[in-house]
Motif scaffolding. Structure first.
Motif, PDB file in Angstrom:
ATOM      1  N   TYR A 165     -38.518  16.294   2.362  1.00  0.00           N
ATOM      2  CA  TYR A 165     -37.397  16.381   1.408  1.00  0.00           C
ATOM      3  C   TYR A 165     -35.971  16.225   1.915  1.00  0.00           C
ATOM      4  CZ  TYR A 165     -35.358  17.865  -2.998  1.00  0.00           C
ATOM      5  OH  TYR A 165     -34.533  18.042  -4.278  1.00  0.00           O
ATOM      6  N   ARG A 166     -35.630  17.086   2.857  1.00  0.00           N
ATOM      7  CA  ARG A 166     -34.333  17.035   3.107  1.00  0.00           C
ATOM      8  C   ARG A 166     -34.632  17.336   4.846  1.00  0.00           C
ATOM      9  NH1 ARG A 166     -32.701  15.489  -0.671  1.00  0.00           N
ATOM     10  NH2 ARG A 166     -31.753  16.500  -2.344  1.00  0.00           N
ATOM     11  N   SER A 167     -33.761  16.839   5.789  1.00  0.00           N
ATOM     12  CA  SER A 167     -33.718  17.038   7.161  1.00  0.00           C
ATOM     13  C   SER A 167     -32.450  17.173   7.716  1.00  0.00           C
ATOM     14  CB  SER A 167     -34.648  15.886   7.904  1.00  0.00           C
ATOM     15  OG  SER A 167     -33.861  14.618   7.850  1.00  0.00           O
ATOM     16  N   LEU A 168     -32.310  18.103   8.565  1.00  0.00           N
ATOM     17  CA  LEU A 168     -31.055  18.299   9.574  1.00  0.00           C
ATOM     18  C   LEU A 168     -31.353  18.272  11.024  1.00  0.00           C
ATOM     19  CD1 LEU A 168     -29.777  21.421   7.243  1.00  0.00           C
ATOM     20  CD2 LEU A 168     -28.902  18.921   7.092  1.00  0.00           C
ATOM     21  N   HIS A 169     -30.518  18.009  11.775  1.00  0.00           N
ATOM     22  CA  HIS A 169     -30.571  18.271  13.256  1.00  0.00           C
ATOM     23  C   HIS A 169     -29.280  18.596  13.960  1.00  0.00           C
ATOM     24  CE1 HIS A 169     -29.352  13.969  12.983  1.00  0.00           C
ATOM     25  NE2 HIS A 169     -28.743  14.179  14.136  1.00  0.00           N
ATOM     26  N   LEU A 170     -29.744  19.130  15.117  1.00  0.00           N
ATOM     27  CA  LEU A 170     -28.436  19.253  16.193  1.00  0.00           C
ATOM     28  C   LEU A 170     -29.059  18.501  17.630  1.00  0.00           C
ATOM     29  CD1 LEU A 170     -27.916  23.250  15.742  1.00  0.00           C
ATOM     30  CD2 LEU A 170     -26.483  21.271  15.146  1.00  0.00           C
ATOM     31  N   TRP A 171     -28.010  18.098  18.233  1.00  0.00           N
ATOM     32  CA  TRP A 171     -28.322  17.592  19.448  1.00  0.00           C
ATOM     33  C   TRP A 171     -27.795  18.556  20.774  1.00  0.00           C
ATOM     34  CZ3 TRP A 171     -31.332  13.624  19.883  1.00  0.00           C
ATOM     35  CH2 TRP A 171     -31.445  12.618  18.755  1.00  0.00           C
ATOM     36  N   LEU A 172     -29.067  18.960  21.529  1.00  0.00           N
ATOM     37  CA  LEU A 172     -28.704  20.092  22.510  1.00  0.00           C
ATOM     38  C   LEU A 172     -28.553  19.365  23.836  1.00  0.00           C
ATOM     39  CD1 LEU A 172     -31.435  22.667  21.438  1.00  0.00           C
ATOM     40  CD2 LEU A 172     -29.011  22.426  20.736  1.00  0.00           C
ATOM     41  N   ASP A 173     -27.734  19.877  24.604  1.00  0.00           N
ATOM     42  CA  ASP A 173     -27.479  19.791  26.117  1.00  0.00           C
ATOM     43  C   ASP A 173     -27.981  20.805  26.872  1.00  0.00           C
ATOM     44  OD1 ASP A 173     -26.773  17.013  25.674  1.00  0.00           O
ATOM     45  OD2 ASP A 173     -24.602  17.674  25.549  1.00  0.00           O
ATOM     46  N   VAL A 174     -29.064  20.889  27.389  1.00  0.00           N
ATOM     47  CA  VAL A 174     -29.740  22.059  28.195  1.00  0.00           C
ATOM     48  C   VAL A 174     -29.534  21.609  29.696  1.00  0.00           C
ATOM     49  CG1 VAL A 174     -31.517  23.506  28.375  1.00  0.00           C
ATOM     50  CG2 VAL A 174     -31.134  22.421  26.228  1.00  0.00           C
ATOM     51  N   LYS A 175     -28.914  22.708  30.335  1.00  0.00           N
ATOM     52  CA  LYS A 175     -28.634  22.377  31.863  1.00  0.00           C
ATOM     53  C   LYS A 175     -29.794  23.518  32.549  1.00  0.00           C
ATOM     54  CE  LYS A 175     -24.183  20.964  31.222  1.00  0.00           C
ATOM     55  NZ  LYS A 175     -22.844  21.574  30.738  1.00  0.00           N
ATOM     56  N   GLY A 176     -30.063  22.991  33.986  1.00  0.00           N
ATOM     57  CA  GLY A 176     -30.846  24.115  34.618  1.00  0.00           C
ATOM     58  C   GLY A 176     -30.160  25.513  34.824  1.00  0.00           C
ATOM     59  N   GLU A 177     -31.166  26.269  35.250  1.00  0.00           N
ATOM     60  CA  GLU A 177     -30.565  27.617  35.211  1.00  0.00           C
ATOM     61  C   GLU A 177     -29.414  27.598  36.195  1.00  0.00           C
ATOM     62  OE1 GLU A 177     -33.447  30.931  35.382  1.00  0.00           O
ATOM     63  OE2 GLU A 177     -34.863  29.247  35.189  1.00  0.00           O
TER      64      GLU A 177
END
Length: 177
Positions: A165-177
């Motif tokens: 019905y509805r959708s939202l999103h975020l783009w994540l940048d994940v770096k190593g520890e």
């Protein structure tokens, strides 16, 4: 020829007109001209139009207007504003957002929300909201893998419908520890 009058203290008065309703009890009216007939008809039409206008105005005021049916679906940053989303994370670091749903459907509505990270379901929640009810809840997630442009997607389903019905999103940048 002189007439004699008795002395009664009244002045004799002789009318030259006959009383209009002497025998029939009705006052005679002259036939209306065609112009006055038109005026009468237009007056009646005007009165009817005014009555209709007043009736419609009362109807519009008394009858509640039902607006557009929709659902608000939004995400906010951890401080409750549409800013400062946790988009730059390290592997294993937690991110927090606030998810909001507002029902403007004019009926009790059941919703199901799924949260996916890289097309993997990480959370599923069901809720029922009455008209004009609001649900805002904090949602904490953890980035599991290293990579850029990872999609954190929030999917809302309404009344057990299968299409989103509805959708939202975020783009994540994940770096190593």
């Amino acid at each position: 020829m002189k007439k004699s009058f008795r002395r009664t203290g009244k002045i004799p008065f002789k009318s030259t007109r006959k009383a209009p309703f002497r025998k029939t009890g009705k006052v005679p009216f002259k036939r209306a001209s065609s112009e006055s007939r038109i005026d009468e008809v237009l007056t009646v039409i005007l009165i009817i139009a005014i009555i209709i206008a007043i009736s419609l105005t009362i109807y519009v005021i008394v009858t509640p207007k039902q607006g557009e049916k929709f659902t608000e679906f939004y995400i906010l940053g951890p401080n409750g504003t549409a800013a400062d989303y946790p988009t730059d994370l390290k592997v294993g670091e937690a991110g927090e957002v606030i998810i909001g749903i507002v029902n403007h459907e004019y009926a009790n509505t059941s919703y199901r929300m799924e949260v996916e990270l890289n097309e993997e379901v990480i959370n599923e929640t069901a809720v029922v909201l009455s008209h004009n009810d609001t649900l805002e809840s904090s949602f904490v997630f953890k980035a599991k893998t290293n990579g850029t442009a990872q999609k954190l997607e929030f999917l809302l389903y309404k009344d057990k419908e299968q299409p989103v019905y509805r959708s939202l999103h975020l783009w994540l940048d994940v770096k190593g520890e």
